[in-house]
Design an enzyme around this catalytic site. Structure first.
Site, PDB file in Angstrom:
ATOM      1  N   PRO A   2       0.848  -1.199   0.000  1.00 48.77           N
ATOM      2  CA  PRO A   2       0.000   0.000   0.000  1.00 48.77           C
ATOM      3  C   PRO A   2       0.882   1.247   0.000  1.00 48.77           C
ATOM      4  CG  PRO A   2      -0.371  -1.345   1.978  1.00 48.77           C
ATOM      5  CD  PRO A   2       0.806  -1.919   1.262  1.00 48.77           C
ATOM      6  N   GLU A   3       0.447   2.290  -0.695  1.00 48.68           N
ATOM      7  CA  GLU A   3       1.201   3.536  -0.687  1.00 48.68           C
ATOM      8  C   GLU A   3       0.738   4.379   0.500  1.00 48.68           C
ATOM      9  OE1 GLU A   3       2.552   5.186  -4.107  1.00 48.68           O
ATOM     10  OE2 GLU A   3       2.373   3.381  -5.306  1.00 48.68           O
ATOM     11  N   LYS A  55       4.466   4.401   5.718  1.00 48.86           N
ATOM     12  CA  LYS A  55       3.682   3.172   5.622  1.00 48.86           C
ATOM     13  C   LYS A  55       3.396   2.548   6.984  1.00 48.86           C
ATOM     14  CE  LYS A  55       5.222   2.703   0.958  1.00 48.86           C
ATOM     15  NZ  LYS A  55       6.093   2.034  -0.011  1.00 48.86           N
TER      16      LYS A  55
END
Ligand SMILES: [Zn+2]
Length: 285
Positions: A2-3, A55
């Site tokens: 995931p960004e 993150k």
């Protein structure tokens, strides 16, 4: 992976469900968390805030502890009402945080630890807000200094270093370079300070545009905030270059190219027309 925008939206949703309210229940399959809970029970403590740092997702408790989780490839947080059916099997459950209104479940969260304030301050892997692209405390000058310190590396690789600029992932990397007109393969040392500042400013702008209240899950850079009205199967439909190998550039019409880049072999997309190498040299491959 995931960004940063995904983690930011997860933190915002968890914050709305949990912050300001006392926990009524805590469960985890991780001994490190349950041991902390044995000594300092989380039930009864109030969740003070939930924040994203790159993150990492941080949940701060009134007792002074912070739960730090990293999703890597597999993890996700869901929020349920009591009695609501979970969308993942129970065997995937790693962490449960419960209050009188909501149940937050961390599924297959691979990294989770409880940190005391001094441990959080010393945790090298968790980026400081100053370099978090979505933080209000973001410090562009500090990030520029950190980028410049990697003069011998290619700029697109450096944009992925979470200790340089936290929250930019592989999709945004290509998009930021395109929007700034910088070739992703040029060495940082060959960039002007203005180009570095431009990249950092665009990183902030593009990632921030994807955490607006009305932004969906798909990353949108091309077409600004206009939402797609049809379901596109093409992942590049809302992007400038990412996922558009062999398609004409939206600005100049040259064909977008794709290449594996860097020690981690991440895929990079760029337009040779809009993003020439500074010295005019060709890129192999
Ligand atoms: Zn172009």
């Amino acid at each position: 992976m995931p960004e940063g925008d995904t983690i930011f939206r997860t933190a915002r949703a968890l914050g709305r469900a949990l912050a300001g309210k006392p926990l009524t229940g805590f469960r985890s399959t991780y001994p490190l968390l349950t041991r902390f809970d044995d000594e300092t029970p989380l039930a009864g403590q109030t969740v003070e805030a939930v924040e994203s740092r790159g993150k990492w997702l941080l949940i701060h408790f009134s007792g002074g502890g912070t739960m730090a989780t990293h999703m890597l490839m597999s993890g996700s947080w869901h929020i349920y009402r009591p009695g609501e059916r979970w969308q993942q099997p129970r065997v995937n459950m790693r962490i449960v945080l419960e209050n009188s209104e909501y149940i937050a479940v961390g599924f297959r969260v691979p990294v989770a630890k409880m940190l005391k304030p001094d441990e959080l301050a010393r945790a090298k892997k968790i980026p400081s807000p100053a370099i978090d692209v979505l933080s209000e405390e973001f410090n562009a000058e500090e990030v520029a200094r950190r980028v410049m310190a990697h003069g011998c590396e290619e700029i697109a690789d450096v944009l992925l270093h979470q200790e340089v600029l936290a929250g930019v992932g592989n999709v945004f990397k290509s998009e930021i370079c395109f929007v700034t007109g910088v070739n992703p393969f040029c060495k940082v040392a060959s960039l002007s300070p203005a180009a570095v500042a431009g990249l950092i400013g665009n990183a902030r702008k593009l990632v921030a545009a994807n955490v607006l209240e009305d932004s969906g899950d798909a990353i949108v850079t091309y077409g600004g905030r206009r939402r797609r009205t049809t379901h596109e199967s093409d992942p590049g439909a809302s992007l400038w270059v990412y996922g558009r190998n062999g398609e004409p550039c939206r600005r100049c019409g040259e064909l977008v190219r794709r290449r594996i880049q860097g020690p981690d072999a991440r895929v990079t997309f760029w337009c040779p027309g809009c993003q020439p190498m500074p010295d005019g040299s060709e890129i192999d491959g």
